[in-house]
Structures are given as C-alpha cells and as structure tokens.
Design an enzyme around this catalytic site. Structure first.
Site, mmCIF file in Angstrom:
data_model
loop_
_atom_site.group_PDB
_atom_site.id
_atom_site.type_symbol
_atom_site.label_atom_id
_atom_site.label_comp_id
_atom_site.label_asym_id
_atom_site.label_seq_id
_atom_site.Cartn_x
_atom_site.Cartn_y
_atom_site.Cartn_z
ATOM 1 N N ASP A 158 -33.111 30.795 7.363
ATOM 2 C CA ASP A 158 -32.500 30.647 5.597
ATOM 3 C C ASP A 158 -32.415 29.640 5.283
ATOM 4 O OD1 ASP A 158 -30.226 33.443 5.493
ATOM 5 O OD2 ASP A 158 -31.714 32.408 3.870
HETATM 6 C C1 GLC Z 1 -30.533 33.913 1.246
HETATM 7 C C2 GLC Z 1 -30.205 34.960 1.355
HETATM 8 C C3 GLC Z 1 -31.836 35.096 2.586
HETATM 9 C C4 GLC Z 1 -32.812 35.112 1.480
HETATM 10 C C5 GLC Z 1 -32.400 33.659 1.208
HETATM 11 C C6 GLC Z 1 -33.659 33.602 0.667
HETATM 12 O O1 GLC Z 1 -29.385 32.441 1.575
HETATM 13 O O2 GLC Z 1 -29.440 34.676 2.898
HETATM 14 O O3 GLC Z 1 -31.222 36.826 3.101
HETATM 15 O O4 GLC Z 1 -33.790 35.519 1.355
HETATM 16 O O5 GLC Z 1 -32.283 33.436 0.813
HETATM 17 O O6 GLC Z 1 -33.868 33.358 -0.780
#
Ligand code: GLC
Length: 736
Positions: free
Chosen positions: A265
């Site tokens: 993430d």
């Molecule tokens: C965010 C979220 C995730 C998302 C990622 C990219 O922090 O936790 O669900 O896909 O970043 O945007």
C-alpha cells in the site's frame, strides 16, 4: 511474449532497472505535471528523469492524453522499451459513479456488482488505466472505521460472492480484451478489523477467525482470477502485513498457490520503520521483499537499497527476478508489449464517460441499493402531494461518497424530485452543506427561523440528513456516529410541529439513528448512491421502484455496542427468553445486545409472507436417493405490489469441535414475486455448505444443525436436523 522471452528480457536488465521496474510512483514524483491528487501523505519523492526512465508502474493517472504522453515519453527513454503499467483506485465507478460498495452489497446482487465493475472498467480503460485497486475484500464489523463504505459488509459469503463478481466485471474472460482492466484485491489481510475502528490500527484475531471469516473474500477474488493483491498497512500477529511471511508467502503462495504480483500500500514499506520492525529503509526493503512483497508503492527503499542487499547476500537475485517476472507477466497478459496504449482514447472517453446507458445502470443499481428501514404507511408518496424538503442534502450534489475517482457531484435529491412532480409542489427550505468532523464547530447550521412556517401547507416533509462525504473513506474514523445535534433537532422540531417526517440518510456507514427514530414516519438509508442519487431516491419515494435492498452491515443502537454483528458466538451465558430475568447473562445494563437493524434487514412496499418450510433428503424431488439436503420455503406476496424479495438461508452448527456462530448466511435468492402470487424457493445444502475451518482446512463435522430461512438474519422459520456422513453429499468443491 512467452515466459521464456520475459525471462530473457530480465536477464538483459541491470539491477537498477529491475528495482525501478518493481517501484510504483505517482506522476508528480518523476517529473510529469501534477495531474491527480495523491491518495496518501506526500512523501516528497521527486526522482530525476534518468532514474524514472525505468519505473515500472504509475499510480493514479486519470485521463487518456496524459497516460499516452507518459507512455510515449517512457518508451522513448526505457532502454528495454518496457511499457508502463497504469494503476488507480476505481472503487465504485470512474466517471459514472455507482453507489458505494457497502450500499451495492445491500442489493445482494452479484450481477449488479459485475455490471458496475464492467462499466467502471470500460470508462477507466479508455482513460489509460490498466489495473484497479479493487475490490476491497475487507470484511467489516465496525462503523467507526471510515472505510466500511468500501466493503461489501459483514458477511463472509456475501463478501466472497460480490468480490468474485467484481473481478469478473473488471477482467472479463481475458484482461487483454478491449475495455477490461486487471483487478487488485485488497487489503491483504483483514484490514477491516482495526482496533477501535481506527484507521491503520492493529488487527488482532485468531487464525481460526482469520481463515473462517476474513480470508474467504480475498480467496474468492483470486479464484475468480484477480491478477494482483495489495498488502495492507496494519500489523497482524505482531508483524506488519506488508512484511508478513505468514500472509504473503505461507497463505498467498504456499496454501493458495497465487502466482500474481503483490503490491504494497502507499508507502507501507517505508512505514515498517515506524512500526518498529525495520531500523531503516534498507531493512524495510529486505524484510518486505523477503516476505513476498513484489512491488513498492510510493516509496523508493527497494531502488535505494536492494542493490547493496544483493551484494551482501541479504536477498537473492532470484527473489528480485521473481518479483520482476510477476509484473512483466501482468503487462504481458494485458498485451502492453504489443499495444502499450491499450484502450486509451480521448474519443472513446467522450463516447463512454457518463453515457446514458451507464447512467441508467447507475440509477437502477442505486435503486436496488437504497434500504427502506422504516415506513409507517407514508411511502410511497403520491404525485399530488405538496412536499416539504429540508436538511443539508436537500439540494446537495455531494452524494457520491469517498473514493469517487476525483468526481464530486451527482444528481441531488431536489433535482430527482423535480423529475417526478412540478417544482411548484416542492417547498424547499434548505441550509448549508452537512458539517464535517474535519472542521472546527462543524455543526454551524441553525434551524431556519421560518422552518415550520415555510412548511405550513406541507403535511409531509422530507429531511435529507447525514454525514459529509469527506467524513467517509480513508482516514475518516469517527467515535461519534450520531447525526449532528442540529440535524437531530431538525427532525424533532418537524415532528413536534405535527409533520410526517421522511428521513433520507446519506452516509458511508451505519449511523447511530436510534435517537431520531421516534420523530420519523419513514427512514430511507440512502448511503451515497452515486451519480444518479436523486433520481434513484425519487424512484423509491414515489414507488416507481419498490425497495428491495437488505442491509449488508448491522446498525447498532449505539456506538457503545460496537462491534455488533449477526454471526456472533453464543457465549456460555446467552439470553434465554424463557428463563427468569437475571443480570448474569452476556448483555448490557443499558442497551439491547442485538443491533437496532440486523444484517439482511430491509423493508419493501410488498408484504412477503414465509410459510411451509421443508427439509428433504437429496435434490428435494420425490425422495431421490442422491445425497445432500434440500431446504425449501414458500414465499407469498400478500400485497398487490410486485416486488423483489431476498430470501436468506442461515445455518447453525449446534455442536462442533470448536465454537460456531449462532447462524451463518449460507445462501440467498433474490426473486421477483408479482403481487398476490407465491413462489417456492429451494436451497441445496451439501457437505461444504456445513464445513468450517478446523486445523488447516474446511471440514464437515456430523451433528445437529438448525436450518433457518427468512427475510433477514433475525426473522426466520427454522428446523433442526441431525446430519451425518451417510446423509449428506460428498465434498463437491473447495470452500471459498
Ligand atoms: C491508499 C489506500 C489504498 C489505495 C492506495 C493507492 O492509502 O489504502 O486502498 O489503493 O493508497 O491509492
């Protein structure tokens, strides 16, 4: 390209090129104009163009021309002409926004989810997107967590079926085909159970609960062919998920044989330092890639450190090559080596974005996702009524909810009502937008002085209330779930003035609405219905759509009850209705232990009556000797109004080697029943229906089972039956 050709390509790549290939950055980080908001804290990464020329994937581009420009520049600079992979959060639509997933979960309709995902894939693919970070398979039981809106709710079966449907919608039969995108299931694993409902907080549960309740949805998505997995931010079993060998290697690779790429993430590799399991970026990178994390999103610890780690032998070249092969294989599956621009097309954007067919689908699906919670005979409205309309969502277009791909506006409730009756018959007395917990003194609205006077000729008033959409989604955990004081006061003042109040509630989570129920003749849980919000609500308010949605998540009486969910354990001291009153039971002194509205609950304008439940051995025919059990029921629509009923099958394993929930949803059937008619619905119960997670697999224990069929998780008919190996069918398929 064949795998051999990909491996030959990898052999030609330098270590730095490999490390860049498994790094994902937002365009602003490597010199492209800032085109989309960051979906996390800006890490201040600004790497120079020569390093960027080998970056493997891009986070959050959102239009065809920018994507094409980046791809063109990249292909000119990348020494091996490896195309960029564009990934983004397409959670419930791209330009045509559908209801939030928690709302679509209330439709109990895999086909709705599949269609919404197919349309989202089409609209985003023509804008250059190749992969979506969706569906979110995180099962949720705590509405304090702002991201419950992204989940399909509290039930493992419903979550599993809808996640699989979502993957099918995004990917189709082959992601290489036009207008399909790859699905990345997230957040692995069990991110929906943070302590206190607080974002990014620790998740702690037994491995039994993990496997039985929280993992099925991710596995179901992978069995449906999801191409990627996103590792989560949180700690599980004292190890951050993004560096967890148990989650990323033992379960994903060894037990599930997942061959695709695992991505972190947003900076979750870098956050291993804050978690306290990595002294620095180098140790963070080594722990993550060793655990099985292939791609680093929005941090560059892999690029900055793993060269040295390789020389030291802390990680192996094979680890790195495996990770590179997984992302190159995905690019290959998408056909990007041959067609690096895939479906990106400004002309197609104009043709497909928000086209009438997509809006019609969004309106229909919203109508099947909005839940009627209370109705004292006031709905549906007749078109001759003079209507009052008030509250912060009266005319607000901000009805899309979080994670709406940068879109902010949909059809307001007022616009929807004007589509049904002349505006001259709508008396609106609105006030500002709903306050936000992000703002000081957010509850600034005051009840308009002339509120009651303005509704003098309106016996019925719609109060459009709820939470601001910026208070939902990521980083939106709340400890107070009630409507704002002024919104509660609004409902009370209207009721005490003798008005029939219809509360329409916009929220990304179950709110604590018990305090205002006495003031409302009807309550509609709108959630955030998306682009066609106002039209879908008007369809329901005037009866052009008969509400059929059923709650995907329980509504608590109070936040103090949380977590409250239907498939709980019995405890050793459950409340026994027939027993004399005592304090020595698992209950509260000041609140019921059951939810205000249970999972699977929702009202209709029809009146469905359940009768004649039967359990039959075999297929349910004339005593056929085939194994298994058939449970059947007759459902009668005792009203003149045609309607869709979601008939639900729950089962309780009365005695087993481990404690089992008091009931579990094991099947459901959405069925249209014309007014005045009846239908018989049958459910097949086999061995895997009754199996549960034991030491390391799902197995069946013979014994007594309570079979329940009903309109929600509390209102059922039931029969109890003894079932053993001789009586039940063989294990026909692996459990999700
Ligand atoms: C965010 C979220 C995730 C998302 C990622 C990219 O922090 O936790 O669900 O896909 O970043 O945007």
């Amino acid at each position: 390209m064949t795998t051999r050709q990909l491996q030959d390509l990898i052999e030609k790549m330098s270590t730095d090129e490999k490390l860049a290939q498994i790094t994902q950055l937002n365009p602003v980080c490597f010199g492209f104009p800032y085109i989309t908001p960051l979906t996390g804290p800006d890490p201040g990464l600004r790497i120079d163009r020569n390093l960027a020329s080998s970056i493997g994937s891009v986070l959050n581009c959102d239009n065809a021309s920018d994507a094409a420009a980046m791809q063109k520049a990249h292909l000119q600079e990348d020494p091996h002409s490896i195309p960029l992979l564009f990934m983004a959060d397409i959670i419930h639509g791209f330009k045509t926004i559908f209801p939030i997933p928690l709302a679509m979960g209330c439709s109990f309709s895999p086909s709705n989810i599949e269609e919404a995902s197919r349309i989202a894939a089409l609209e985003s693919s023509v804008s250059g997107i190749h992969v979506t970070f969706s569906p979110m398979g995180d099962l949720v039981r705590d509405p304090r967590w702002g991201r419950v809106m992204e989940s399909f709710g509290e039930d493992p079966l419903l979550n599993s079926m809808l996640c699989a449907a979502s993957v099918r919608g995004y990917q189709g039969a082959d992601v290489r085909q036009p207008y399909h995108i790859a699905s990345c299931i997230k957040h692995f694993a069990a991110y929906g159970a943070p302590e206190g409902g607080r974002e990014y907080n620790t998740v702690d549960m037994s491995r039994g609960i993990l496997h039985e309740t929280y993992l099925p949805a991710y596995r179901s998505a992978l069995q449906a062919g999801a191409e990627m997995v996103m590792a989560a931010f949180h700690v599980f079993d004292r190890v951050p998920a993004s560096a967890s060998p148990y989650l990323l290697s033992r379960i994903l690779r060894d037990e599930w044989d997942f061959q695709g790429a695992v991505i972190s993430d947003f900076n979750s590799v870098g956050e291993l330092i804050a978690h306290g399991v990595a002294r620095d970026g180098k140790e963070a990178a080594e722990k993550a890639i060793s655990a099985g994390l292939d791609i680093e999103m929005m941090s560059t610890h892999y690029m900055e450190n793993l060269n040295i780690s390789l020389q030291e032998g802390t990680i192996t070249e094979q680890m790195l090559d495996d990770a590179v092969l997984r992302i190159l294989s995905l690019k290959n599956k998408l056909g990007l080596f041959e067609h690096p621009y895939k479906d990106a097309s400004p002309e197609a954007e104009k043709k497909y974005h928000l086209c009438p067919e997509h809006r019609a689908a969004a309106r229909r699906i919203a109508g099947e996702s909005i839940v009627l919670l209370k109705n004292e005979g006031i709905l549906p409205l007749d078109t001759n009524s003079l209507l009052g309309l008030t509250g912060p969502f009266s005319r607000s277009p901000h009805v899309l909810g979080g994670w709406s791909a940068g879109n902010t506006e949909g059809v307001s409730l007022y616009e929807g009502l004007c589509g049904k009756i002349p505006s001259s018959r709508i008396k609106i007395n609105e006030w500002g937008e709903a306050g936000s917990a992000l703002e000081e003194n957010s509850d600034i609205d005051v009840i308009p002085e002339d509120l009651i006077a303005s509704f003098r000729d309106c016996p019925i008033v719609i109060a459009a209330v709820g939470e601001n959409q910026i208070d939902t989604g990521e980083g939106a955990s709340k400890t107070v779930l009630r409507l704002s004081p002024h919104q509660e006061q609004l409902l009370q003042v209207l009721s005490e003035a003798g008005k029939k109040v219809i509360a329409v509630i916009f929220s990304g989570r179950p709110l604590e609405i018990f305090p205002v129920l006495p003031y409302c003749a009807a309550v509609i849980q709108a959630w955030f219905p998306g682009t066609e919000a106002g039209n879908a609500l008007a369809d329901i308010l005037f009866g052009d759509v008969n509400p059929s949605a059923r709650l995907s998540m329980s509504f608590p009486y109070t936040v103090g009850q949380i977590p409250v969910y239907y498939n709980h354990f019995n405890t050793g001291r459950p409340r026994v209705p027939s027993a004399p009153p005592t304090r020595y039971i698992s209950a509260y002194l000041d609140c019921p232990e059951k939810p205000l509205y249970p999972f699977g609950y929702g009202l209709s304008y029809s009146d469905f009556i359940y009768s004649d439940m039967k359990l039959t051995q075999g297929e349910g025919g004339t005593g056929s000797d085939s194994k298994g059990l058939t449970a059947s029921i007759t459902v009668t629509n005792a009203s003149p109004v045609d309607g869709i009923e979601t008939v639900q099958l729950y089962i309780r394993d009365m005695h087993a080697s481990v404690v089992r929930p008091v009931k579990e949803l094991k099947d459901f059937c959405r069925i249209f029943i014309p007014g005045g008619e009846a239908r018989q619905i049958s459910f097949r119960i086999t061995k895997e229906t009754l199996s549960f997670y034991q030491t390391d697999s799902f197995l069946f224990d013979p014994g007594y089972f309570e079979i329940m069929i009903g309109k929600n998780s509390e209102d059922t008919l039931s029969e109890t039956i003894y079932i053993d190996e001789t009586f039940i069918g063989k294990q026909e398929k692996e459990m999700p």
